[in-house]
Design an enzyme around this catalytic site. Structure first.
Site, PDB file in Angstrom:
ATOM      1  N   GLY A  55       0.805  -5.359   1.081  1.00 39.53           N
ATOM      2  CA  GLY A  55      -0.160  -5.233  -0.094  1.00 39.53           C
ATOM      3  C   GLY A  55      -0.729  -6.219  -1.429  1.00 39.53           C
ATOM      4  CB  ALA A  84      -1.072   0.354   1.247  1.00 38.01           C
ATOM      5  CD  GLU A 139      -2.526  -7.730   2.463  1.00 39.15           C
ATOM      6  OE1 GLU A 139      -2.409  -7.130   2.203  1.00 39.15           O
ATOM      7  OE2 GLU A 139      -3.510  -7.851   3.649  1.00 39.15           O
ATOM      8  CD  GLU A 146       1.008  -5.194   5.140  1.00 38.47           C
ATOM      9  OE1 GLU A 146       1.917  -6.736   5.430  1.00 38.47           O
ATOM     10  OE2 GLU A 146       0.229  -5.881   4.206  1.00 38.47           O
TER      11      GLU A 146
END
Ligand SMILES: CC(C)(COP(=O)(O)OP(=O)(O)OC[C@H]1O[C@@H](n2cnc3c(N)ncnc32)[C@H](O)[C@@H]1OP(=O)(O)O)[C@@H](O)C(=O)NCCC(=O)NCCSC(=O)C[C@@H](O)CCCCCCCCCCCCC(=O)O
Length: 716
Positions: free
Chosen positions: A100, A61, A103, A123
């Site tokens: 992310g 992210a 992911e 994270e």
């Protein structure tokens, strides 16, 4: 922000394009959504490969977006669409697949990684958890124990480890994207039923409750008050016990709490601050981007005590040739064994050959004649260091940078003893020097920008967080520690015990309190420094006033009893034997404190944790403001990184200056004023004028402080 190309006739290649790390900004997420829709709806496309521009898959992210209003499309529905499609989707992982990014890859049906790639769900280091399905898919793919370890530590793993864990399907040394394209074509039209991770049951673990209880206990202990690691365990537990969609709902709820927490803000601040400190500047205006470092191929270390040995290891591991000098034969022999042992063990862990051949040992300082840079690490004794600097100046080739590992002596004075003071810089390492991340780089009044640039670059090569600071007593770290320790002594005088003070600091998040720390490093270390700074009353004197100001001789009195801490088995605590790490409260110390109070007519009162924190931390912060005002540190980030990486300040509180901004500058000012009224003879409690000024300016956020400081300096 994402590009679609049809390749090899049937493969839709989607390339994330958001330099430098292809972070999932709003525009990149929109690009992924649009390009994926295009690929899945185009009948010509039979399979899809997702990759990242510039040989990096995706750094996760976009952290810059956090703390702002998040716009743009969410990724969870797109990842579900990818997973559900009947066209095979392959992630081609080069560089990094983090957060992310990983992911997204976990939503793909296959993952092919380059051998040099790094993968992870970091994270937790930003105060968050993997919130686009990572906490639910990873345990289903690699099992609960391995997933918990990766998610709660945030560790980046190599492609080889990822393959071993089953996180990736294949590792390649050649072009990852080409291999992924070939592979995608080979599985076109095949069933993907066994490739949808969210459909997997979580691998069974016998006695799940006991496992999670044990894990939670361990994680809590290591977290020092950080909440994200706890949430990560809860999320993985949901994966292990609930159907996928219910687990996703738990993941969402946990993320919602973490996302707006002050801890997440602090950790994200630390992420950027750690990078910002490498962009150093000097009061002269010289800067990191206008000053050229000189190459350093060969370095020398003078003095092979604990610090010198650690520095030798750090230099060798950074790939430099090292000349290690120690005049005492016995110490030299011992150092050789210790340094080789550390290097061999480290190499074994990494599966590489040790770098022993890069080090030559000598007892003669003249062996450093041809090196590019010298780090003096002899015993902290002014006369000895003076002599070494004079010798170095005489024997080194012209242009050699001369650095000192002093923690308290004047860099300008040492520089003045050399022919070229512009080549002298302080390199303040922290013990153990090959382990601790911090390097305080001290420029003197004559240090050249080139010298500073060279040392900062060397620090980076050694994997250190290097922070450039000006020259003053104690530099930044130890200077701020003085008021902190002083307050701890005063609290003992007024009724606290070492355990009470330490417990308050540990609950705040420090790995250990001030007294336990002092026992660990040796109570005599600061005793020697105090005696050097203030020879009056060095021994046997109990005066509680020095030069009209409050003074606590408690630390001196303790040392006079030979209680030097852990190494002697007795200090502020008692230990089973010298060197033992288990500290227990010591009735002798309690009695010593009571007798001391009685002698001085002091009446013990109840002291609570809030007072300990305010007095110890706010006085330290106040000194931080003075350091900023004087321009010794260029900005609050510099101070914060010194404290986070060198002094155990809890990362989830962002460093002392960031913490001050979270508490509120007006509150800090008000409490300092309160304590200064109660203790007018303690100058460290007198609020610094920069703090007053910032409060008058409406307490701007920490990243705006530099503007206020600039204004003050321009008015001088
Ligand atoms: C990637 C690295 C390993 C590269 O290292 P390197 O040494 O090569 O370079 P630098 O570290 O110096 O970095 C270069 C440059 O890039 C900047 N930068 C790096 N990473 C990022 C990033 N992720 N975002 C922004 N900027 C980044 C860095 O600052 C440097 O620039 P500078 O100007 O400072 O020099 C290394 O950089 C690295 O480790 N990066 C961080 C990796 C990381 O931690 N990634 C995880 C990010 S968090 C995340 O991914 C969270 C996700 O799980 C979930 C996201 C949900 C967000 C929305 C939340 C709302 C809640 C609702 C949920 C709905 C979700 C949905 O459906 O979407």
């Amino acid at each position: 922000m994402a590009q679609f190309t049809l390749v090899s006739g049937s493969v839709g290649l989607i390339t994330l394009q958001n330099p430098p790390v292809n972070a999932l900004s709003a525009a990149t997420r929109q690009g992924i959504v649009d390009m994926m829709n295009k690929a899945l709806n185009d009948p010509e496309v039979k399979s899809v490969v997702v990759c990242g521009q510039n040989r990096i898959f995706c750094g996760g992210a976009d952290i810059k977006e956090f703390g702002t209003k998040i716009s743009g499309p969410p990724l969870i529905p797109t990842i579900h669409t990818i997973e559900a499609t009947n066209k095979p989707v392959v992630a081609a992982i080069e560089g990094s697949a983090l957060g992310g990014g990983l992911e997204l890859a976990l939503g793909c049906h296959y993952r092919i990684a380059h051998s040099k790639a790094r993968l992870g769900l970091p994270e937790v280091t930003l105060g968050l958890l993997p919130a686009i399905g990572g906490s639910q898919r990873l345990p289903r793919l690699i099992g609960v124990p391995a997933a918990i370890e990766l998610i709660t530590t945030g560790r980046h793993i190599t492609a080889a480890e990822a393959l071993q864990l089953g996180l990736v399907d294949h590792v390649t040394r050649s072009s990852t994207v080409d291999e992924a394209i070939k592979f995608a074509q080979s599985v076109e039209g095949k069933s993907l039923d066994s490739r949808r991770i969210s459909n997997y049951p979580c691998p069974h673990l016998p006695d799940l409750d006991a496992v999670f209880e044990g894990v939670m206990q361990e994680v809590r202990q290591k977290a020092h008050g950080a909440i994200a690691p706890i949430a990560c365990v809860q999320a993985v537990r949901a994966a292990a016990t609930l159907p996928y969609l219910e687990g996703m709902e738990i993941e969402r709820q946990l993320m919602e709490t973490l996302f707006t927490s002050s801890q997440a803000r602090a950790l994200q601040y630390t992420f950027f601050a750690q990078r910002a400190v490498s962009r150093w500047s000097m009061p002269s205006g010289a800067r990191w981007d206008t000053s050229m470092p000189k190459p350093v191929h060969k370095a020398a270390v003078i003095g092979l005590g604990t610090m010198g040995r650690g520095i030798t290891v750090a230099l060798a591991q950074a790939g430099l040739s090292v000349v290690a000098v120690e005049t005492q034969e016995k110490q030299l022999k011992e150092a050789k064994l210790v340094v080789s042992g550390i290097l061999e063990r480290a190499a074994q862990r990494r599966g590489m050959a040790p770098t022993l051949a890069k080090i030559t040992y000598s007892h003669d300082i003249r062996a450093v004649a041809d090196v590019d840079l010298v780090i003096e690490a002899v015993f902290e004794d002014e006369a000895l260091k003076e002599k070494v600097f004079q010798q170095l100046s005489a024997v080194c080739k012209p242009g050699t940078f001369l650095c000192t590992n002093t923690s308290s002596l004047d860099v300008d004075h040492l520089a003045s003893l050399t022919h070229n003071p512009e080549l002298v810089v302080g390199m303040h390492f922290f013990a153990p020097a090959h382990v601790m991340k911090l390097l305080e780089v001290v420029y003197g009044s004559k240090s050249s920008p080139e010298a500073l640039a060279t040392v900062m670059q060397l620090g980076k090569r050694m994997g250190k967080v290097s922070v450039a600071v000006g020259n003053c007593w104690g530099f930044v770290g130890n200077r701020m520690l003085k008021p902190y320790m002083e307050q701890a002594f005063y609290l003992l005088e007024e009724g606290a015990t070492p355990e009470l003070v330490d417990q308050a600091l540990v609950e705040f998040g420090f790995p250990m309190g001030v007294f336990r720390m002092s026992d660990l490093s040796g109570t005599d270390v600061y005793w020697k420094i105090r005696k050097e700074a203030e020879p009056v009353g060095a021994s046997g004197q109990e005066a509680r006033v020095r030069k009209g100001l409050r003074y606590s001789p408690l630390g001196d009195l303790l040392c006079e009893q030979g209680r030097f801490g852990q190494k002697t088995g007795q200090g502020w605590y008692q230990y089973d034997k010298p060197g033992s790490r288990v500290a227990r409260p010591d009735p002798w110390v309690h009695n010593f404190l009571e007798e001391y109070r009685a002698r001085h007519g002091l009446v013990a009162r109840r002291i609570d944790h809030a007072e300990v924190l305010e007095r110890c931390l706010y006085s330290l912060i106040n000194e931080g403001f003075r350091i900023l005002e004087e321009g010794i540190a260029a900005g609050p980030e510099d101070i914060d990184m010194i404290y986070v990486f060198g002094y155990g300040w809890p990362k989830h509180r962002g460093g002392p200056m960031f913490y001050a901004s979270m508490v509120g500058l007006a509150k800090i000012l008000e409490r300092l004023e309160h304590y200064h009224r109660a203790h007018p003879d303690v100058p460290f409690m007198q609020p610094c004028s920069l703090l007053r000024k910032l409060v008058t300016c409406g307490s701007p956020p920490v990243h705006k402080w530099k503007d206020v400081i600039k204004k003050i300096h321009s008015q001088l």
